[in-house]
Scaffold this active site. Structure first.
Site, PDB file in Angstrom:
ATOM      1  N   ALA A  75       0.842  -1.203   0.000  1.00  0.00           N
ATOM      2  CA  ALA A  75       0.000   0.000   0.000  1.00  0.00           C
ATOM      3  C   ALA A  75       0.873   1.246   0.000  1.00  0.00           C
ATOM      4  CB  ALA A  75      -0.930   0.003   1.216  1.00  0.00           C
ATOM      5  N   ASP A 111      -1.256  16.826   3.812  1.00  0.00           N
ATOM      6  CA  ASP A 111      -1.220  18.191   3.255  1.00  0.00           C
ATOM      7  C   ASP A 111      -0.005  18.937   3.785  1.00  0.00           C
ATOM      8  OD1 ASP A 111      -3.566  17.752   1.911  1.00  0.00           O
ATOM      9  OD2 ASP A 111      -4.845  18.786   3.374  1.00  0.00           O
ATOM     10  N   GLU A 155       2.627  17.728   5.260  1.00  0.00           N
ATOM     11  CA  GLU A 155       3.869  17.047   4.861  1.00  0.00           C
ATOM     12  C   GLU A 155       4.286  17.484   3.446  1.00  0.00           C
ATOM     13  OE1 GLU A 155       3.488  12.784   4.844  1.00  0.00           O
ATOM     14  OE2 GLU A 155       5.530  12.470   4.101  1.00  0.00           O
ATOM     15  N   ARG A 156       3.303  17.676   2.583  1.00  0.00           N
ATOM     16  CA  ARG A 156       3.629  18.052   1.186  1.00  0.00           C
ATOM     17  C   ARG A 156       4.229  19.448   1.115  1.00  0.00           C
ATOM     18  NH1 ARG A 156      -1.578  14.605  -0.651  1.00  0.00           N
ATOM     19  NH2 ARG A 156      -0.379  12.675  -0.772  1.00  0.00           N
ATOM     20  N   ARG A 181      34.301  29.295 -14.523  1.00  0.00           N
ATOM     21  CA  ARG A 181      34.758  28.399 -15.590  1.00  0.00           C
ATOM     22  C   ARG A 181      34.885  29.163 -16.907  1.00  0.00           C
ATOM     23  NH1 ARG A 181      37.459  23.882 -17.034  1.00  0.00           N
ATOM     24  NH2 ARG A 181      36.525  22.842 -18.833  1.00  0.00           N
ATOM     25  N   GLY A 231      31.580  18.060 -17.279  1.00  0.00           N
ATOM     26  CA  GLY A 231      32.092  16.792 -16.740  1.00  0.00           C
ATOM     27  C   GLY A 231      32.330  16.851 -15.235  1.00  0.00           C
ATOM     28  N   ALA A 278       5.865  11.236  -0.084  1.00  0.00           N
ATOM     29  CA  ALA A 278       4.708  12.075   0.275  1.00  0.00           C
ATOM     30  C   ALA A 278       3.670  12.137  -0.846  1.00  0.00           C
ATOM     31  CB  ALA A 278       5.164  13.482   0.678  1.00  0.00           C
TER      32      ALA A 278
HETATM   33  C1  LIG Z   1      13.089   8.155   1.139  1.00  0.00           C
HETATM   34  C2  LIG Z   1      11.650   7.871   1.412  1.00  0.00           C
HETATM   35  C3  LIG Z   1      11.105   8.250   2.631  1.00  0.00           C
HETATM   36  C4  LIG Z   1       9.768   7.942   2.934  1.00  0.00           C
HETATM   37  N1  LIG Z   1       9.266   8.256   4.165  1.00  0.00           N
HETATM   38  C5  LIG Z   1       8.024   7.815   4.510  1.00  0.00           C
HETATM   39  C6  LIG Z   1       7.540   7.986   5.845  1.00  0.00           C
HETATM   40  O1  LIG Z   1       8.208   8.582   6.708  1.00  0.00           O
HETATM   41  N2  LIG Z   1       6.311   7.463   6.162  1.00  0.00           N
HETATM   42  C7  LIG Z   1       5.540   6.830   5.246  1.00  0.00           C
HETATM   43  O2  LIG Z   1       4.459   6.368   5.597  1.00  0.00           O
HETATM   44  N3  LIG Z   1       5.971   6.663   3.951  1.00  0.00           N
HETATM   45  C8  LIG Z   1       7.185   7.127   3.574  1.00  0.00           C
HETATM   46  N4  LIG Z   1       7.644   6.942   2.288  1.00  0.00           N
HETATM   47  C9  LIG Z   1       6.807   6.246   1.323  1.00  0.00           C
HETATM   48  C10 LIG Z   1       6.300   7.098   0.171  1.00  0.00           C
HETATM   49  O3  LIG Z   1       5.260   7.946   0.603  1.00  0.00           O
HETATM   50  C11 LIG Z   1       5.876   6.142  -0.966  1.00  0.00           C
HETATM   51  O4  LIG Z   1       7.070   5.616  -1.511  1.00  0.00           O
HETATM   52  C12 LIG Z   1       5.077   6.828  -2.053  1.00  0.00           C
HETATM   53  O5  LIG Z   1       3.814   7.204  -1.579  1.00  0.00           O
HETATM   54  C13 LIG Z   1       4.891   5.934  -3.293  1.00  0.00           C
HETATM   55  O6  LIG Z   1       4.464   4.639  -2.946  1.00  0.00           O
HETATM   56  P1  LIG Z   1       5.234   3.354  -3.548  1.00  0.00           P
HETATM   57  O7  LIG Z   1       6.672   3.571  -3.277  1.00  0.00           O
HETATM   58  O8  LIG Z   1       4.608   2.134  -3.004  1.00  0.00           O
HETATM   59  O9  LIG Z   1       5.025   3.427  -5.113  1.00  0.00           O
HETATM   60  P2  LIG Z   1       3.764   2.856  -5.940  1.00  0.00           P
HETATM   61  O10 LIG Z   1       2.513   3.329  -5.330  1.00  0.00           O
HETATM   62  O11 LIG Z   1       3.950   1.404  -6.143  1.00  0.00           O
HETATM   63  O12 LIG Z   1       3.966   3.592  -7.326  1.00  0.00           O
HETATM   64  C14 LIG Z   1       4.806   3.132  -8.379  1.00  0.00           C
HETATM   65  C15 LIG Z   1       4.569   4.017  -9.597  1.00  0.00           C
HETATM   66  O13 LIG Z   1       3.199   3.882 -10.043  1.00  0.00           O
HETATM   67  C16 LIG Z   1       2.615   5.160 -10.127  1.00  0.00           C
HETATM   68  N5  LIG Z   1       1.190   5.082  -9.812  1.00  0.00           N
HETATM   69  C17 LIG Z   1       0.607   4.482  -8.744  1.00  0.00           C
HETATM   70  N6  LIG Z   1      -0.712   4.643  -8.789  1.00  0.00           N
HETATM   71  C18 LIG Z   1      -0.997   5.380  -9.887  1.00  0.00           C
HETATM   72  C19 LIG Z   1      -2.185   5.885 -10.489  1.00  0.00           C
HETATM   73  N7  LIG Z   1      -3.375   5.700  -9.935  1.00  0.00           N
HETATM   74  N8  LIG Z   1      -2.066   6.601 -11.653  1.00  0.00           N
HETATM   75  C20 LIG Z   1      -0.854   6.815 -12.217  1.00  0.00           C
HETATM   76  N9  LIG Z   1       0.294   6.357 -11.701  1.00  0.00           N
HETATM   77  C21 LIG Z   1       0.238   5.662 -10.549  1.00  0.00           C
HETATM   78  C22 LIG Z   1       3.358   6.018  -9.109  1.00  0.00           C
HETATM   79  O14 LIG Z   1       3.206   7.409  -9.370  1.00  0.00           O
HETATM   80  C23 LIG Z   1       4.770   5.504  -9.286  1.00  0.00           C
HETATM   81  O15 LIG Z   1       5.384   6.145 -10.380  1.00  0.00           O
HETATM   82  C24 LIG Z   1       8.960   7.282   1.967  1.00  0.00           C
HETATM   83  C25 LIG Z   1       9.517   6.939   0.722  1.00  0.00           C
HETATM   84  C26 LIG Z   1      10.829   7.213   0.444  1.00  0.00           C
HETATM   85  C27 LIG Z   1      11.390   6.789  -0.886  1.00  0.00           C
END
Ligand SMILES: Cc1cc2nc3c(=O)[nH]c(=O)nc-3n(C[C@H](O)[C@H](O)[C@H](O)COP(=O)(O)OP(=O)(O)OC[C@H]3O[C@@H](n4cnc5c(N)ncnc54)[C@H](O)[C@@H]3O)c2cc1C
Length: 382
Positions: A130, A241, A243-244, A269, A343, A366
């Protein structure tokens, strides 16, 4: 409309800038190389009151306006955004959520510990199955006497490897869909809580990111955030909201640092017997970079000011707009900064290589770029 920061915000900006340049800067290369967070930065930030930001003063917090938290995020990220993530996950994702949604007892118990830095916080929403579809989370909370029993796992959680307390989203009743979601305050020492693996990342390497595993984790019922089941969706959306906005301010900080480095380099440069800055194609890049950064900043500050005025009419839309724009912008700007360095930009001895690696995640975490477009699309649909 007032585009000026207050005297207090300006003083904060100065003091965070000093802290970042004096205290964080000497550790940046090592933290990136060894993928560690240097603990003494936490202690320094505690001394300066930065870890209690956004938490009410009655519980030991400081700088309780959201624009100040944005300024802190931006200034810290100019030097190292990973450190900004450590503070942001603690102050905003955990502390601010408890401050806004907790019961009086929860606030009295946890906020002084968080504001003083004695406890470190994180927020666990994302799960292995999720991510973008966060509302389909599988972590369950079953009531058992005066406790809840939590089972599930959280992934990609900022601060998970170093946090003492986590705000965990779980469902108490899957049949209620989104109305069955609740948030819980879960301490790392509660039985059944464990820190899972720590991830190794492309960028933000000073920010520890990991899993949280909940196996029959027993949480006292008084740790149900707000004290009422089914309030999780409201907590989650308002938390996302804010967080974004914060995430966008970090992106703006990285972009500004990349722009400053590119401008300086372009004047130093020389090629074809003149500084590369004198070429109009280089000036074209720099002009676009600068305008995009300032446009992002205005959007972020507008949204944060709306929060501070408690004018929530447009905040969800503004949060999606700035997250979309600023977090794509930072990828464009850092890539251009590398390009202007030629480079040398590809070599680790110049900072722009790191800026570009750090930038990538901003369009993912986020809520991805695509998810922000869906939110904006939803508004346009009416
Ligand atoms: C460094 C880092 C720190 C984080 N910190 C936190 C944290 O503190 N707490 C927390 O809860 N989470 C955290 N996250 C999680 C983050 O919020 C999720 O990685 C993010 O919401 C995306 O979810 P996913 O990685 O499962 O990707 P997925 O949901 O699997 O998405 C994969 C791709 O499919 C695309 N996609 C998915 N659904 C659709 C759709 N309906 N239409 C079009 N495209 C779609 C996405 O845009 C993406 O390009 C963190 C992530 C990272 C990388």
């Amino acid at each position: 409309m007032d585009f000026e920061l207050t005297d207090e915000q300006r003083m904060l900006q100065e003091s965070v800038r000093r802290f970042a340049n004096r205290e964080i800067s000497p550790h940046v290369a090592r933290m990136d190389e060894e993928e560690v967070f240097v603990e003494e930065l936490w202690d320094k930030a505690v001394e300066l009151g930065f870890v209690g930001m956004g938490m009410p003063q009655e519980y030991g917090g400081t700088h309780t306006d959201y624009l100040s938290i944005g300024i802190m995020a931006e200034e810290t990220s100019k030097v190292d955004p990973g450190v900004a993530v450590v503070f942001g996950a603690h102050t905003l994702l955990c502390g601010d959520n408890i401050a806004r949604n907790g019961t009086d007892e929860q606030k009295a118990k946890y906020l002084p510990l968080l504001a003083s830095g004695k406890m470190r916080g994180c927020m666990g929403l994302t799960e292995p199955e999720a991510g973008s579809d966060a509302l389909s989370l599988r972590t369950r909370a079953r009531k058992d006497g005066d406790e809840y029993v939590l089972n599930g796992s959280k992934t990609f959680i900022s601060n998970a490897p170093i946090a003492d307390v986590a705000l965990i989203y779980a469902t108490t009743d899957p049949s209620l869909g989104i109305h069955g979601l609740s948030a819980f305050i879960v301490e790392k020492d509660f039985p059944g809580y464990s820190r899972g693996k720590k991830f190794s990342k492309m960028g933000l390497r000073s920010s520890p990111t990991g899993e949280i595993v909940l196996e029959d984790c027993r949480v006292p019922e008084e740790n149900l955030l707000g004290g009422t089941e089914g309030k999780g969706i409201k907590v989650m959306f308002s938390g996302l909201d804010i967080e974004r906005f914060l995430w966008s301010c970090q992106a703006i900080g990285i972009a500004q640092a990349a722009f400053d480095a590119a401008l300086k380099y372009s004047k130093e440069r020389r090629q074809f017997s003149q500084p590369i800055f004198s070429f109009q194609m280089i000036q074209d890049k720099l002009a676009n970079m600068l305008v995009e950064i300032e446009a992002s900043r205005l959007l972020a500050y507008k949204g944060l000011s709306c929060w501070d005025r408690k004018d929530y009419r447009q905040t969800r839309m503004l949060a999606a707009m700035v997250k979309l724009y600023a977090c794509e912008m930072v990828n464009r700007v850092t890539a251009e900064a590398v390009h202007i360095h030629g480079g040398y930009g590809y070599m680790k001895e110049f900072p722009v290589e790191k800026y570009m690696r750090d930038a990538k995640v901003y369009a993912i975490g986020a809520g991805t770029t695509e998810i922000q477009k869906l939110i904006i699309g939803g508004y346009l649909q009416g």
